[in-house]
Design a protein around this motif. Sequence first.
Motif, PDB file in Angstrom:
ATOM      1  N   ARG A 284       0.817  -1.222   0.000  1.00 38.25           N
ATOM      2  CA  ARG A 284       0.000   0.000   0.000  1.00 38.25           C
ATOM      3  C   ARG A 284       0.849   1.269   0.000  1.00 38.25           C
ATOM      4  NH1 ARG A 284      -3.359  -3.484   3.241  1.00 38.25           N
ATOM      5  NH2 ARG A 284      -2.443  -2.854   5.219  1.00 38.25           N
ATOM      6  N   ALA A 285       2.134   1.123   0.311  1.00 41.96           N
ATOM      7  CA  ALA A 285       3.017   2.292   0.448  1.00 41.96           C
ATOM      8  C   ALA A 285       3.673   2.645  -0.886  1.00 41.96           C
ATOM      9  CB  ALA A 285       4.082   2.024   1.498  1.00 41.96           C
ATOM     10  N   ASP A 286       3.643   3.916  -1.216  1.00 39.23           N
ATOM     11  CA  ASP A 286       4.383   4.404  -2.374  1.00 39.23           C
ATOM     12  C   ASP A 286       5.863   4.549  -2.045  1.00 39.23           C
ATOM     13  OD1 ASP A 286       2.137   4.898  -4.263  1.00 39.23           O
ATOM     14  OD2 ASP A 286       1.500   6.259  -2.659  1.00 39.23           O
ATOM     15  N   VAL A 287       6.141   4.912  -0.789  1.00 39.81           N
ATOM     16  CA  VAL A 287       7.521   5.081  -0.331  1.00 39.81           C
ATOM     17  C   VAL A 287       7.634   4.485   1.071  1.00 39.81           C
ATOM     18  CG1 VAL A 287       9.382   6.718   0.169  1.00 39.81           C
ATOM     19  CG2 VAL A 287       7.745   7.220  -1.664  1.00 39.81           C
ATOM     20  N   VAL A 288       8.702   3.710   1.294  1.00 40.63           N
ATOM     21  CA  VAL A 288       8.998   3.116   2.596  1.00 40.63           C
ATOM     22  C   VAL A 288      10.276   3.767   3.118  1.00 40.63           C
ATOM     23  CG1 VAL A 288       9.605   1.001   3.822  1.00 40.63           C
ATOM     24  CG2 VAL A 288       7.899   0.933   1.976  1.00 40.63           C
TER      25      VAL A 288
END
Length: 171
Positions: free
Chosen positions: A28-32
């Motif tokens: 679900r994350a675009d950036v971690v």
Amino acid sequence: MRLLLMSDTHLPRRAKRLPDALLDELPRADVVFHAGDWVDAATLDLLESRSRRLIGVYGNNDGPGLRARLPEVAYAELDGLRFGVVHETGSARGREARCAARFPGLDVLVFGHSHIPWDSTAPGGLRLLNPGSPTDRRRRPYPTYLTAEIEGGTLAGVTLHRLPRREDGVR
């Protein structure tokens, strides 16, 4: 843009693996973001393979192999917001002023080391975020991580997530 923030995973010393709830957030994350103290390269490999974009740094418990692959400080611009990531920021007392002076021009600084969640704003507007640790709660009642959204160039919806105290070895 959805962000996932973590730090101080300390695998496999503090837990056998990352908690399922945290792993479920990865797609679900675009950036971690990972603010250091990975301890093992397998966790870095896992996050690199499952993340659309990973921004990470090494911490004081990370050995030469991780230090060769990660910077001490990382910078990124996301939807007009300037982010920095670092492991250590020193003591809580005076943190906002110290970080604002050390990292001029940033909008958000993600950090770790203490395992204690932190969300504050320094004079001048620098937002400081520590997600805590998803695997080693130390003096906290539960392990944690953060999610956030960037909407129209603004950091919004910063949420602290509590994890179960015991999940496959989470302390």
